[in-house]
Design an enzyme around this catalytic site. Sequence first.
Site, PDB file in Angstrom:
ATOM      1  N   ASN A   9       0.875  -1.178   0.000  1.00  0.00           N
ATOM      2  CA  ASN A   9       0.000   0.000   0.000  1.00  0.00           C
ATOM      3  C   ASN A   9       0.911   1.226   0.000  1.00  0.00           C
ATOM      4  OD1 ASN A   9      -1.778   2.048   0.547  1.00  0.00           O
ATOM      5  ND2 ASN A   9      -2.330   1.341   2.602  1.00  0.00           N
ATOM      6  N   LYS A  11       0.127   4.245  -0.300  1.00  0.00           N
ATOM      7  CA  LYS A  11      -0.533   5.429   0.290  1.00  0.00           C
ATOM      8  C   LYS A  11      -0.328   6.652  -0.608  1.00  0.00           C
ATOM      9  CE  LYS A  11      -0.128   3.270   4.745  1.00  0.00           C
ATOM     10  NZ  LYS A  11      -0.061   3.382   6.192  1.00  0.00           N
ATOM     11  N   HIS A  94      -9.608   1.228   4.957  1.00  0.00           N
ATOM     12  CA  HIS A  94      -8.330   1.428   5.654  1.00  0.00           C
ATOM     13  C   HIS A  94      -8.535   2.389   6.825  1.00  0.00           C
ATOM     14  CE1 HIS A  94      -4.225   2.575   6.495  1.00  0.00           C
ATOM     15  NE2 HIS A  94      -3.847   1.480   5.850  1.00  0.00           N
ATOM     16  N   GLU A  96      -6.860   4.754   7.937  1.00  0.00           N
ATOM     17  CA  GLU A  96      -6.599   6.169   7.657  1.00  0.00           C
ATOM     18  C   GLU A  96      -7.822   6.818   7.011  1.00  0.00           C
ATOM     19  OE1 GLU A  96      -2.924   5.549   5.570  1.00  0.00           O
ATOM     20  OE2 GLU A  96      -1.945   5.045   7.459  1.00  0.00           O
ATOM     21  N   GLU A 164      -5.382  -4.924  10.623  1.00  0.00           N
ATOM     22  CA  GLU A 164      -4.370  -3.901  10.854  1.00  0.00           C
ATOM     23  C   GLU A 164      -4.689  -3.132  12.136  1.00  0.00           C
ATOM     24  OE1 GLU A 164      -2.367  -2.762   6.899  1.00  0.00           O
ATOM     25  OE2 GLU A 164      -4.095  -1.477   7.160  1.00  0.00           O
ATOM     26  N   GLY A 170       2.254   2.504  10.681  1.00  0.00           N
ATOM     27  CA  GLY A 170       3.159   3.636  10.499  1.00  0.00           C
ATOM     28  C   GLY A 170       3.878   4.063  11.769  1.00  0.00           C
ATOM     29  N   SER A 210       3.379  -1.846  10.329  1.00  0.00           N
ATOM     30  CA  SER A 210       4.827  -1.816  10.554  1.00  0.00           C
ATOM     31  C   SER A 210       5.537  -3.122  10.190  1.00  0.00           C
ATOM     32  CB  SER A 210       5.145  -1.408  12.000  1.00  0.00           C
ATOM     33  OG  SER A 210       4.677  -0.105  12.258  1.00  0.00           O
TER      34      SER A 210
HETATM   35  P1  PGA Z   1       2.761   0.486   7.575  1.00  0.00           P
HETATM   36  O1  PGA Z   1       1.296   0.619   6.940  1.00  0.00           O
HETATM   37  O2  PGA Z   1       3.348  -0.787   7.063  1.00  0.00           O
HETATM   38  O3  PGA Z   1       3.499   1.705   7.112  1.00  0.00           O
HETATM   39  O4  PGA Z   1       2.584   0.457   9.055  1.00  0.00           O
HETATM   40  C1  PGA Z   1       0.459  -0.490   6.765  1.00  0.00           C
HETATM   41  C2  PGA Z   1      -0.855  -0.056   6.175  1.00  0.00           C
HETATM   42  O5  PGA Z   1      -1.361   1.000   6.558  1.00  0.00           O
HETATM   43  O6  PGA Z   1      -1.452  -0.745   5.322  1.00  0.00           O
END
Ligand code: PGA
Length: 257
Positions: A9, A11, A94, A96, A164, A170, A210
């Site tokens: 992803n 983003k 997601h 976010e 997640e 993140g 992460s």
């Molecule tokens: P990250 O993000 O690996 O940077 O923690 C994972 C995601 O949001 O899908």
Amino acid sequence: MRVPVIAGNWKMNTTVSEAIKLVNEMCAQLDKITSVDKIICPPFTSLAPVRELIKGSSIKLGAQNLYFEEKGAYTGEISPVMLADLCEFVIIGHSERRQYFNETGEIVNKKIQAALGVGLKPILCIGERLEENEAGRTEEVVTEQLCSSLTGINYPRGWLVAYEPVWAIGTGKAATGKQANETIGFIRHNIAKLYGKEITQDLRILYGGSVTAENATEFMNQPEIDGALVGGASLKADQFLSIVKQTSEIKGRLSRK
Ligand code: PGA
């Protein structure tokens, strides 16, 4: 044995030229690893050029979001029909998007219906926030998210679920393999209650939050975890490749046991 999946992803990162460079750095090597499904999800602006680059390879393409209406006066939105032309998968729900764009369970549900309506395969994201985790409410939260997302939906064939935990995204603070395995086992059990056990035997559920080349082994060694949704580390060709390679080795070894 379920075929493992590593999805990247990206983003809101990469210009078109950066996306092309990143794909060129890893495409040939990723293509060779056929025991793992590899999906990359660049921003909308790079879907078309990336699609051209990976044409004929074993790498699959996904989008990061969609709007649920087919077309019309929705300035700035991207419809399922537009995406169906370009890619196979779409990330939906997601954290976010739930957090910054107020996506509710009802909206997630409409997006899943819209995606399925045009043959796109959803990657449904669910996961609890830190305070919910600390209050011991993880199972309650993921159950609520699953039920609201899937209301009125027949079993979506080919879909993926990504667990997640919001506190791990993140932050560099990943869940442990054991924690993630337990929650994913719980999610599988819940989906079996909704749709029947046979279906969940081939449903692939990923861990996200992460994941890096350094900790991938811990997750891939877990029997319930079928792969990873990778954010930050998917923007580095060597990290992403290493995660895919490790997944192929570990899951291959586990399947021979
Ligand atoms: P990250 O993000 O690996 O940077 O923690 C994972 C995601 O949001 O899908």
